[in-house]
Design a protein around this motif. Structure first.
Motif, PDB file in Angstrom:
ATOM      1  N   LEU B  49       0.806  -1.225   0.000  1.00 45.43           N
ATOM      2  CA  LEU B  49       0.000   0.000   0.000  1.00 45.43           C
ATOM      3  C   LEU B  49       0.842   1.280   0.000  1.00 45.43           C
ATOM      4  O   LEU B  49       0.305   2.364  -0.235  1.00 45.43           O
ATOM      5  CB  LEU B  49      -0.940   0.007   1.210  1.00 45.43           C
ATOM      6  N   THR B  81      10.131  11.784   2.193  1.00 43.45           N
ATOM      7  CA  THR B  81       8.713  11.856   1.852  1.00 43.45           C
ATOM      8  C   THR B  81       8.202  10.475   1.461  1.00 43.45           C
ATOM      9  O   THR B  81       8.700   9.870   0.510  1.00 43.45           O
ATOM     10  CB  THR B  81       8.502  12.834   0.686  1.00 43.45           C
ATOM     11  N   CYS B  82       7.205  10.008   2.183  1.00 46.89           N
ATOM     12  CA  CYS B  82       6.632   8.694   1.887  1.00 46.89           C
ATOM     13  C   CYS B  82       5.793   8.759   0.613  1.00 46.89           C
ATOM     14  O   CYS B  82       5.454   9.843   0.136  1.00 46.89           O
ATOM     15  CB  CYS B  82       5.728   8.244   3.038  1.00 46.89           C
ATOM     16  N   THR B  83       5.447   7.605   0.076  1.00 43.68           N
ATOM     17  CA  THR B  83       4.527   7.580  -1.063  1.00 43.68           C
ATOM     18  C   THR B  83       3.195   8.161  -0.609  1.00 43.68           C
ATOM     19  O   THR B  83       2.857   8.131   0.574  1.00 43.68           O
ATOM     20  CB  THR B  83       4.330   6.157  -1.601  1.00 43.68           C
ATOM     21  N   SER B  84       2.445   8.692  -1.554  1.00 46.60           N
ATOM     22  CA  SER B  84       1.238   9.436  -1.239  1.00 46.60           C
ATOM     23  C   SER B  84       0.299   8.635  -0.329  1.00 46.60           C
ATOM     24  O   SER B  84      -0.026   7.482  -0.610  1.00 46.60           O
ATOM     25  CB  SER B  84       0.534   9.786  -2.553  1.00 46.60           C
ATOM     26  N   GLY B  85      -0.147   9.241   0.746  1.00 46.03           N
ATOM     27  CA  GLY B  85      -1.093   8.611   1.647  1.00 46.03           C
ATOM     28  C   GLY B  85      -0.478   7.722   2.704  1.00 46.03           C
ATOM     29  O   GLY B  85      -1.202   7.125   3.503  1.00 46.03           O
ATOM     30  N   THR B  86       0.832   7.612   2.721  1.00 40.53           N
ATOM     31  CA  THR B  86       1.510   6.733   3.678  1.00 40.53           C
ATOM     32  C   THR B  86       2.155   7.554   4.780  1.00 40.53           C
ATOM     33  O   THR B  86       2.716   8.615   4.515  1.00 40.53           O
ATOM     34  CB  THR B  86       2.609   5.924   2.959  1.00 40.53           C
ATOM     35  N   SER B  87       2.069   7.065   6.006  1.00 42.22           N
ATOM     36  CA  SER B  87       2.788   7.712   7.096  1.00 42.22           C
ATOM     37  C   SER B  87       3.393   6.648   7.996  1.00 42.22           C
ATOM     38  O   SER B  87       2.884   5.527   8.078  1.00 42.22           O
ATOM     39  CB  SER B  87       1.878   8.635   7.915  1.00 42.22           C
ATOM     40  N   ILE B  88       4.500   6.996   8.641  1.00 39.26           N
ATOM     41  CA  ILE B  88       5.161   6.067   9.545  1.00 39.26           C
ATOM     42  C   ILE B  88       5.439   6.779  10.852  1.00 39.26           C
ATOM     43  O   ILE B  88       5.816   7.952  10.873  1.00 39.26           O
ATOM     44  CB  ILE B  88       6.450   5.489   8.927  1.00 39.26           C
ATOM     45  N   SER B 118      -3.760   6.198   4.052  1.00 40.26           N
ATOM     46  CA  SER B 118      -5.029   6.908   3.928  1.00 40.26           C
ATOM     47  C   SER B 118      -5.982   6.156   3.007  1.00 40.26           C
ATOM     48  O   SER B 118      -7.188   6.401   3.043  1.00 40.26           O
ATOM     49  CB  SER B 118      -4.803   8.336   3.418  1.00 40.26           C
ATOM     50  N   SER B 119      -5.479   5.217   2.194  1.00 34.79           N
ATOM     51  CA  SER B 119      -6.382   4.428   1.351  1.00 34.79           C
ATOM     52  C   SER B 119      -7.054   3.327   2.179  1.00 34.79           C
ATOM     53  O   SER B 119      -7.996   2.681   1.723  1.00 34.79           O
ATOM     54  CB  SER B 119      -5.618   3.789   0.179  1.00 34.79           C
TER      55      SER B 119
END
Lengths: 145, 209
Positions: B49, B81-88, B118-119
């Motif tokens: 994801l 910067t993570c891939t869109s919608g990803t957070s760690i 976020s997906s």
């Protein structure tokens, strides 16, 4: 032992030292903190988000969650989703399939087939349709018309 | 003379047997601040994801004589910067263990954290991240070369509810720690990051198995 072509060798050495000096990314915080992801290609806007969400709704309109999972499993695999993840979504055990979160999970699987920038909104649109299909009140798109 | 030599040989052999294998392992030089600089293709941690790049890892090697045996010490990871919608989120201090396996050039970094997408709202993927990589020792002679680090491992984390019902709650997910030019594609090749000794730039940071 003398080098036959000293100037050329010197150029090569300079190039190697320059290459080894590195060019650190320089991004990010200076400590291990939460790092959220902005859309890294361009900033999202309402129009783009609206289109992505509408596309998500259209993609899942009229489908039950399990039907949508089956429809998008190949696309998800082509997009790089792992076999295990796809199987967990498209061949769910009872606990997964009956979970209130299953439509969201299927929507996330579908979202792997769209561009990263649109994934969140596309997943949200698809999830709305799938949740509506479970409730049996027609699709979310039909109710909006 | 011959008898003295024979005695010394026997004593040397006995000494070698008495020294534990683990004391041969270590990280050098001692008390050196260093960074693993992500470079243009930093290692990334993530799943189907989405993923997040680690642009820098910093730490200080243990003081002598602790550095002369295998062990672990704190490190700090910096994310890009993570891939869109990803957070760690990292939820504990992290450490680097050297070598990760006896008689290897592997090191591992581990600590607690969580990935969110976020997906897939309502779910988080959390647990102990174990990120293994290969340490490639540099040289001083015949040519100065810095050490390198290549990320390459899998481990599993567990899905959990995150403010809502997560359909995968309790199930495991593979988290990939990798460093290659093409992520998730059918082709690509491995790359590595440079290890910079910030205390003594001319001295590579070395891991002995």
């Amino acid at each position: 032992m003398r080098l036959r072509n000293a100037p050329a060798a010197l150029l090569v050495a300079v190039f190697m030292v320059t290459a080894m000096a590195g060019c650190g990314d320089g991004h990010g915080s200076t400590s291990a903190q939460t790092k959220a992801a902005p859309a890294n290609e361009e900033l999202p806007n309402e129009e783009t988000d609206g289109r992505a969400r509408a596309a998500g709704r259209r993609a899942c309109d009229g489908l039950t969650p399990i039907e949508a999972a089956e429809r998008y499993r190949r696309g998800a695999r082509r997009a790089g989703a792992t076999k295990v993840f796809v199987a967990a979504v498209a061949e769910p055990d009872t606990a997964t399939e009956t979970s209130p979160g299953y439509p969201r999970l299927v929507a996330a699987l579908f979202a792997t087939t769209v561009s990263p920038r649109d994934q969140s909104e596309a997943a949200a649109g698809c999830a709305e349709e799938l949740a509506a299909s479970i409730k049996g009140g027609g699709t979310a798109s039909a109710r909006k018309r | 003379m011959k008898r003295k030599f024979a005695v010394l040989t026997v004593l040397g052999a006995l000494l070698a047997l008495a020294v534990p294998a683990s004391s041969m392992a270590g990280i050098y030089p001692a008390s050196s601040q260093f960074e693993i600089a992500g470079g243009s293709t930093p290692p990334t941690v993530g799943t189907t994801l989405g993923s997040c790049p680690v642009t820098k890892v910093t730490g200080t090697t243990p003081a002598s004589p602790a550095n002369e045996s295998s062990g672990s010490f704190p490190v700090t990871l910096t994310f890009g910067t993570c891939t869109s919608g990803t957070s760690i989120t990292l939820t504990s201090s992290w450490s680097l263990t050297y070598p990760s396996v006896t008689n290897s050039y592997g090191v591992n970094m581990q600590g607690l954290g969580a990935l969110r997408y976020s997906s897939l709202p309502g779910c988080k993927l959390s647990g102990t991240f174990i990120l293994w990589g290969i340490w490639s020792n540099g040289l001083v002679t015949p040519k100065a070369m810095k050490s390198g680090y290549h990320a390459d491992s899998y481990n599993t984390l567990t899905w959990a509810d995150d403010g809502a019902s997560c359909a995968l709650s309790g199930k495991k997910e593979t988290v990939r720690w990798s460093q290659q030019t093409v992520i998730g594609g059918p082709s690509g090749y491995p790359t590595s990051s440079q290890v910079n000794n910030l205390t003594t730039p001319a001295a590579p940071i070395l891991v002995t198995p």
